[in-house]
Design a protein around this motif. Sequence first.
Motif, PDB file in Angstrom:
ATOM      1  N   LYS A 530       0.802  -1.326   0.068  1.00 24.24           N
ATOM      2  CA  LYS A 530      -0.115   0.062   0.124  1.00 24.24           C
ATOM      3  C   LYS A 530       1.018   1.294   0.157  1.00 24.24           C
ATOM      4  CE  LYS A 530      -3.590   2.757   1.283  1.00 24.24           C
ATOM      5  NZ  LYS A 530      -2.994   3.935   1.761  1.00 24.24           N
ATOM      6  N   ASN A 531       2.116   1.027   0.980  1.00 28.34           N
ATOM      7  CA  ASN A 531       2.831   2.234   0.899  1.00 28.34           C
ATOM      8  C   ASN A 531       3.622   2.657  -0.396  1.00 28.34           C
ATOM      9  OD1 ASN A 531       2.190   3.166   3.400  1.00 28.34           O
ATOM     10  ND2 ASN A 531       4.057   2.160   4.197  1.00 28.34           N
ATOM     11  N   ALA A 532       3.946   1.367  -1.074  1.00 29.75           N
ATOM     12  CA  ALA A 532       4.626   1.491  -2.503  1.00 29.75           C
ATOM     13  C   ALA A 532       3.404   2.344  -3.381  1.00 29.75           C
ATOM     14  CB  ALA A 532       4.862  -0.002  -3.137  1.00 29.75           C
ATOM     15  N   ALA A 533       2.347   1.832  -3.471  1.00 32.96           N
ATOM     16  CA  ALA A 533       1.301   2.171  -4.535  1.00 32.96           C
ATOM     17  C   ALA A 533       1.145   3.780  -4.137  1.00 32.96           C
ATOM     18  CB  ALA A 533      -0.174   1.470  -4.014  1.00 32.96           C
ATOM     19  N   ARG A 562       9.637  -3.193  -3.885  1.00 37.13           N
ATOM     20  CA  ARG A 562      10.202  -2.056  -4.662  1.00 37.13           C
ATOM     21  C   ARG A 562       9.235  -1.288  -5.420  1.00 37.13           C
ATOM     22  NH1 ARG A 562      13.488  -4.796  -8.191  1.00 37.13           N
ATOM     23  NH2 ARG A 562      11.803  -4.359 -10.157  1.00 37.13           N
ATOM     24  N   ASP A 563       9.364   0.069  -5.163  1.00 36.10           N
ATOM     25  CA  ASP A 563       8.461   1.026  -6.159  1.00 36.10           C
ATOM     26  C   ASP A 563       9.297   1.964  -6.732  1.00 36.10           C
ATOM     27  OD1 ASP A 563       9.085   3.554  -4.502  1.00 36.10           O
ATOM     28  OD2 ASP A 563       8.180   2.409  -2.981  1.00 36.10           O
ATOM     29  N   ARG A 564       8.588   2.714  -7.694  1.00 33.91           N
ATOM     30  CA  ARG A 564       9.540   3.840  -8.480  1.00 33.91           C
ATOM     31  C   ARG A 564       9.009   5.179  -8.289  1.00 33.91           C
ATOM     32  NH1 ARG A 564      13.423   1.393 -10.538  1.00 33.91           N
ATOM     33  NH2 ARG A 564      13.394   2.967 -12.331  1.00 33.91           N
ATOM     34  N   HIS A 575      13.160   8.439  10.489  1.00 31.74           N
ATOM     35  CA  HIS A 575      12.141   8.684  11.399  1.00 31.74           C
ATOM     36  C   HIS A 575      10.969   7.472  10.869  1.00 31.74           C
ATOM     37  CE1 HIS A 575      13.685  11.790  13.421  1.00 31.74           C
ATOM     38  NE2 HIS A 575      13.698  12.739  12.369  1.00 31.74           N
ATOM     39  N   LEU A 576      11.167   6.816   9.776  1.00 33.98           N
ATOM     40  CA  LEU A 576      10.094   6.098   9.175  1.00 33.98           C
ATOM     41  C   LEU A 576       9.568   4.974   9.770  1.00 33.98           C
ATOM     42  CD1 LEU A 576      11.993   4.989   5.647  1.00 33.98           C
ATOM     43  CD2 LEU A 576      10.077   6.820   6.035  1.00 33.98           C
ATOM     44  N   PHE A 577      10.382   4.176  10.803  1.00 30.35           N
ATOM     45  CA  PHE A 577       9.650   3.371  11.416  1.00 30.35           C
ATOM     46  C   PHE A 577       9.411   3.873  12.948  1.00 30.35           C
ATOM     47  CE2 PHE A 577      12.638   1.779   8.448  1.00 30.35           C
ATOM     48  CZ  PHE A 577      11.740   0.769   7.893  1.00 30.35           C
ATOM     49  N   THR A 582       4.348  10.406   9.752  1.00 33.69           N
ATOM     50  CA  THR A 582       3.700  10.258   8.488  1.00 33.69           C
ATOM     51  C   THR A 582       3.874  11.458   7.914  1.00 33.69           C
ATOM     52  OG1 THR A 582       1.500   9.763   7.556  1.00 33.69           O
ATOM     53  CG2 THR A 582       1.334  11.093   9.516  1.00 33.69           C
ATOM     54  N   THR A 583       3.994  11.270   6.411  1.00 35.53           N
ATOM     55  CA  THR A 583       4.011  12.655   5.592  1.00 35.53           C
ATOM     56  C   THR A 583       2.614  12.771   4.844  1.00 35.53           C
ATOM     57  OG1 THR A 583       4.941  11.280   3.797  1.00 35.53           O
ATOM     58  CG2 THR A 583       6.535  12.379   5.472  1.00 35.53           C
ATOM     59  N   LYS A 584       1.745  11.826   4.933  1.00 37.87           N
ATOM     60  CA  LYS A 584       0.388  11.822   4.284  1.00 37.87           C
ATOM     61  C   LYS A 584      -0.552  12.456   5.006  1.00 37.87           C
ATOM     62  CE  LYS A 584       1.701   7.051   2.874  1.00 37.87           C
ATOM     63  NZ  LYS A 584       1.533   5.619   2.996  1.00 37.87           N
ATOM     64  N   PRO A 585      -1.297  13.051   4.504  1.00 34.29           N
ATOM     65  CA  PRO A 585      -2.452  14.184   5.005  1.00 34.29           C
ATOM     66  C   PRO A 585      -3.458  13.263   5.828  1.00 34.29           C
ATOM     67  CG  PRO A 585      -2.547  14.194   2.532  1.00 34.29           C
ATOM     68  CD  PRO A 585      -1.531  13.432   3.145  1.00 34.29           C
ATOM     69  N   ASP A 586      -3.661  12.216   5.646  1.00 30.75           N
ATOM     70  CA  ASP A 586      -4.761  11.250   6.038  1.00 30.75           C
ATOM     71  C   ASP A 586      -4.175  10.213   6.632  1.00 30.75           C
ATOM     72  OD1 ASP A 586      -4.194  10.115   3.669  1.00 30.75           O
ATOM     73  OD2 ASP A 586      -5.933   9.390   3.241  1.00 30.75           O
ATOM     74  N   GLY A 587      -2.769   9.981   6.812  1.00 31.89           N
ATOM     75  CA  GLY A 587      -2.196   8.778   7.468  1.00 31.89           C
ATOM     76  C   GLY A 587      -2.059   8.898   8.676  1.00 31.89           C
ATOM     77  N   MET A 588      -1.821   7.614   9.515  1.00 31.18           N
ATOM     78  CA  MET A 588      -1.624   7.247  10.971  1.00 31.18           C
ATOM     79  C   MET A 588      -0.332   7.278  11.421  1.00 31.18           C
ATOM     80  SD  MET A 588      -4.820   4.880  11.731  1.00 31.18           S
ATOM     81  CE  MET A 588      -4.414   4.905  13.663  1.00 31.18           C
ATOM     82  N   GLY A 589       0.517   6.928  10.455  1.00 27.67           N
ATOM     83  CA  GLY A 589       2.011   6.670  10.944  1.00 27.67           C
ATOM     84  C   GLY A 589       2.148   5.543  11.698  1.00 27.67           C
ATOM     85  N   LEU A 590       1.396   4.558  11.567  1.00 22.75           N
ATOM     86  CA  LEU A 590       1.766   3.357  12.633  1.00 22.75           C
ATOM     87  C   LEU A 590       2.039   2.369  11.669  1.00 22.75           C
ATOM     88  CD1 LEU A 590      -1.704   3.641  14.783  1.00 22.75           C
ATOM     89  CD2 LEU A 590       0.941   3.563  15.422  1.00 22.75           C
ATOM     90  N   GLY A 591       1.667   2.289  10.369  1.00 22.22           N
ATOM     91  CA  GLY A 591       1.900   0.937   9.410  1.00 22.22           C
ATOM     92  C   GLY A 591       3.593   0.508   9.668  1.00 22.22           C
TER      93      GLY A 591
HETATM   94  P1  ADP Z   1       1.373   5.919   6.918  1.00 23.57           P
HETATM   95  O1  ADP Z   1       1.428   5.337   5.779  1.00 23.57           O
HETATM   96  O2  ADP Z   1       0.015   6.030   7.632  1.00 23.57           O
HETATM   97  O3  ADP Z   1       1.905   7.357   6.601  1.00 23.57           O
HETATM   98  P2  ADP Z   1       3.265   4.284   7.383  1.00 23.57           P
HETATM   99  O4  ADP Z   1       4.309   4.075   8.695  1.00 23.57           O
HETATM  100  O5  ADP Z   1       3.006   3.278   6.825  1.00 23.57           O
HETATM  101  O6  ADP Z   1       2.300   5.257   7.995  1.00 23.57           O
HETATM  102  O7  ADP Z   1       4.625   5.115   6.913  1.00 23.57           O
HETATM  103  C1  ADP Z   1       5.185   6.185   7.341  1.00 23.57           C
HETATM  104  C2  ADP Z   1       5.708   7.315   6.374  1.00 23.57           C
HETATM  105  O8  ADP Z   1       6.733   6.609   5.677  1.00 23.57           O
HETATM  106  C3  ADP Z   1       4.727   7.701   5.099  1.00 23.57           C
HETATM  107  O9  ADP Z   1       3.628   8.650   5.734  1.00 23.57           O
HETATM  108  C4  ADP Z   1       5.939   7.797   4.410  1.00 23.57           C
HETATM  109  O10 ADP Z   1       6.306   9.362   4.496  1.00 23.57           O
HETATM  110  C5  ADP Z   1       6.939   7.097   4.323  1.00 23.57           C
HETATM  111  N1  ADP Z   1       6.749   5.896   3.460  1.00 23.57           N
HETATM  112  C6  ADP Z   1       6.467   4.706   3.674  1.00 23.57           C
HETATM  113  N2  ADP Z   1       6.640   3.829   2.667  1.00 23.57           N
HETATM  114  C7  ADP Z   1       7.096   4.824   1.763  1.00 23.57           C
HETATM  115  C8  ADP Z   1       7.655   4.386   0.051  1.00 23.57           C
HETATM  116  N3  ADP Z   1       7.550   3.467  -0.177  1.00 23.57           N
HETATM  117  N4  ADP Z   1       8.068   5.594  -0.446  1.00 23.57           N
HETATM  118  C9  ADP Z   1       8.262   6.885   0.212  1.00 23.57           C
HETATM  119  N5  ADP Z   1       7.951   6.795   1.516  1.00 23.57           N
HETATM  120  C10 ADP Z   1       7.379   5.901   2.173  1.00 23.57           C
END
Ligand code: ADP
Length: 630
Positions: A530-533, A562-564, A575-577, A582-591
Motif C-alpha cells: 500500500k505504501n509503495a502504491a 520495490r517501488d518507482r 523516522h520512517l519506523f 507520517t507525511t500523508k495528510p490522512d496517514g496514521m503513521g503506524l503502519g
Molecule cells: P502512513 O502510511 O500512515 O503514513 P506508515 O508508517 O506506513 O504510515 O508510513 C510512514 C511514512 O513513511 C509515510 O507517511 C511515508 O512518508 C513514508 N513511506 C512509507 N513507505 C514509503 C515509500 N515506499 N516511499 C516513500 N515514502 C514512504
Amino acid sequence: MSINWANARCTFHAGPSPSHRQRASQIERSARINSLRRIQRIVIGILAVLVFVPAARAQAEAAPVRIGVLAFLGWEAAFSDWGPLAQHLGSALPGRRFALAYYDAAGLREAVRREEVDFVITNSGHYAALESELGISRIATLDSPSVPSPARAIGSAVIARADRDDLEVLADLKGQRVAAVGEEAFGGFQVAWRELRRQGIEPEDFAQLDFLGFPISRIVTAIADGEADAGIVRACLLEELARSGAVRLADFKVLSPRREPGFSCGLSTELYPDWPIATLRHTDLRLAKAVAAALLAMPPTPKGYAWTAPVDYRPVHDLFRDLEIGPYSYLGENTLQALARRHWPFLLFFFAALGGWVIHAVRVEQQVHARTAALRAALAERDAAEAGMRAHQEQLDHLSRLSVLGELSGTLAHELNQPLAAIGNYAQSLLRRLESGRYTPAILAEASEEIAVQAERAGGIVRRIRAFASKRAAVREKRPLREVVQEATTLFGAMLPAAPRVEIDDRLPAGAVVDADVLQMQQVLLNLLKNAADAMQELAPRERAIGLVLDQVGPHYRIGVRDRGAGVPAGSAQHLFEPFFTTKPDGMGLGLSICKTIVEAHGGRLWAEANAAPPGMTFFFTLPADAQLA
Ligand code: ADP
C-alpha cells in the motif's frame, strides 16, 4: 634390701586336684631345694660383703636407690637372679646403696605409679605396658645365656604329654583343656596367644582354659596328671625342670615346634626381647647414666647373665596391638566411648566438616528459597508485562488493520459493487425473459451459475476482509512462503482495483517454508504494498509497477517490496519506523512501526533502502527459514 611380701603374690590361681598336688609338690620340692642352695650361696655372699666391705656400709647410710623387680617365681628365685646385680651396682657406684624390692605385676605397677622405686626390672610385656602407661624408659636389656640375642630371648612352648598322638600342632588345641600361667603372663600365655590367633585359634575354641598361676611347674604337673591336655609355659622351663630332675623331657612334647637358630629349648612361638631395666620419670638422669654405664660394664654373672644396650621393644607393642590388650586394650572395645577415644581426631574433623556442611546447606537452602521467590516474582512480573505488551500489540495491529481497511473502504465498496451489479444484471435479465416468455432452462441455468459465481466472489471478498479485520491473538503455523505472499498480493489486488501491478521475482529455493502468523505477514506485506502504491500515485498508471523480490540470504528468507516513487524526503529516513511518523495528510503513521514489531517478533528484520537505480525505495524484511521443512 627390702622384700615386699604383701605384693609378692600371684594373681591367677586355680586349685589343683589331690593327685595333681602330689606330683606338683614333688616338682616344687626339687625347685625349693635348688632355691635353698642358691640362698646359701647368696647369704654367704652377703656376709662377705658385710664383713669385708665395711666402707660400703658406711656409704649406704645415704638414701638407697630402689630397684623394683617383678618376682614371678617367688622372692627366693628373684633374689638369686638379681642379687649379683645389686652387689655390682653397689660396688660400681661407691656412695650409693641399692635396694631390691620384689613385686608381682600389679604391685610393681602401683610402686611405679607412686614413685616408690627409682628403677624397674621386669619382663618385656610388663615393661611395654608400663612404658605406655607410666612413661618408664629402658636403659639396658638383659643379655641371657643360651638365647640367640637379647632381642630374641623370650618365647612360649605349648606342651602336651608325649603319648598324646592327637596333639601335634597348635590347631589341634581346639576343643582341648589348656592350662596357662595367667592372662597377663607374657611368656606364660600372651606370646602363645598371639601365635594361636595367627593360626586362627582363640582361647574360646578351647574346651577349657585354666590359669594356674605360679610356679609355672603347676602347668607341667597338670599335663602330666591328665588334668590338662596341653599347657602354655615359658620356653626353656621344661628343660630347666628336666635339668633339676623334676620331670623327664621325653614325657612331653612341644606342639608346632619351631627352630630358632641359637635357641636350644623347645619353642612354639617367635622370640621377643629379653627383660629390660628401666628408669622412671622422676629418676635422676645422672644416676640413670651411671647405672647404665655400670650395667653395660658388668661382667657376666656366674650363670652367664649380663646387660647390653637396650633393644627395640616394638615387637612387644605389636603383640599387644594384635591381641588388643594392655595399652591397646581400647582397640578391642566397641563402645561409643572407646571408638571416640580411638578415633577422636577423625571424629573431630568429621563433626567439624559435618557442622560446616550443615551450616552451608542451610544457608544455600535459604538463598535458594529467597532467589526462587525473587525469580518467581520477576517471572510473574515479566509474564504480566508480556501479556500487557501482547494485548497492546494486538490492539495496535487491529487498529492498523482497521486503518488500512478504512483507507481502502472506498475501493472495497467498488470491488464489492462489481459482483453485486453482475448478480443484479443477471437477475433482471432473467425476470425480463420470464415476463416475455423467452427463457429456456439452459438460459436459466447459465444465469443461475453466473449469479452463484458472482455471489461467491463477493462472499470471498467479505470473508477476507472480515478475517483481516478480526481481532485475535497471534497464531504461528508453518506455511510455504510463496503461498503467504500470493495471498497477500491477491488481497491487495482485491482491495485496490486500481492497484499497481505486482511483479514477483521468485528466487526462493523449492519448499521454502516459514513458521509465522500468516495474518500478520499479510498485514506487513499489505502495508508495504500500500505504501509503495501511495508513493507512485503521481505516476501514470502504466508506469506504476511494484517489484516483489523473494530470495534467501543465509539462514533467512528476504522479501523486498520495490517501488518507482519519489523516495523518502531527506531527513525523514531515520523516522520512517517511528510510530505516528507520517507525511500523508490522512496517514496514521503506524503502519511501518507495527510492521517492524511484527517482523522482529518473528526473528527477522525490516529496513528501507533507496533503490540503487533511482527512483524509488525498496523495503526489505527477513524471516528465519524453517530449518525442519526448508
Ligand atoms: P502512513 O502510511 O500512515 O503514513 P506508515 O508508517 O506506513 O504510515 O508510513 C510512514 C511514512 O513513511 C509515510 O507517511 C511515508 O512518508 C513514508 N513511506 C512509507 N513507505 C514509503 C515509500 N515506499 N516511499 C516513500 N515514502 C514512504
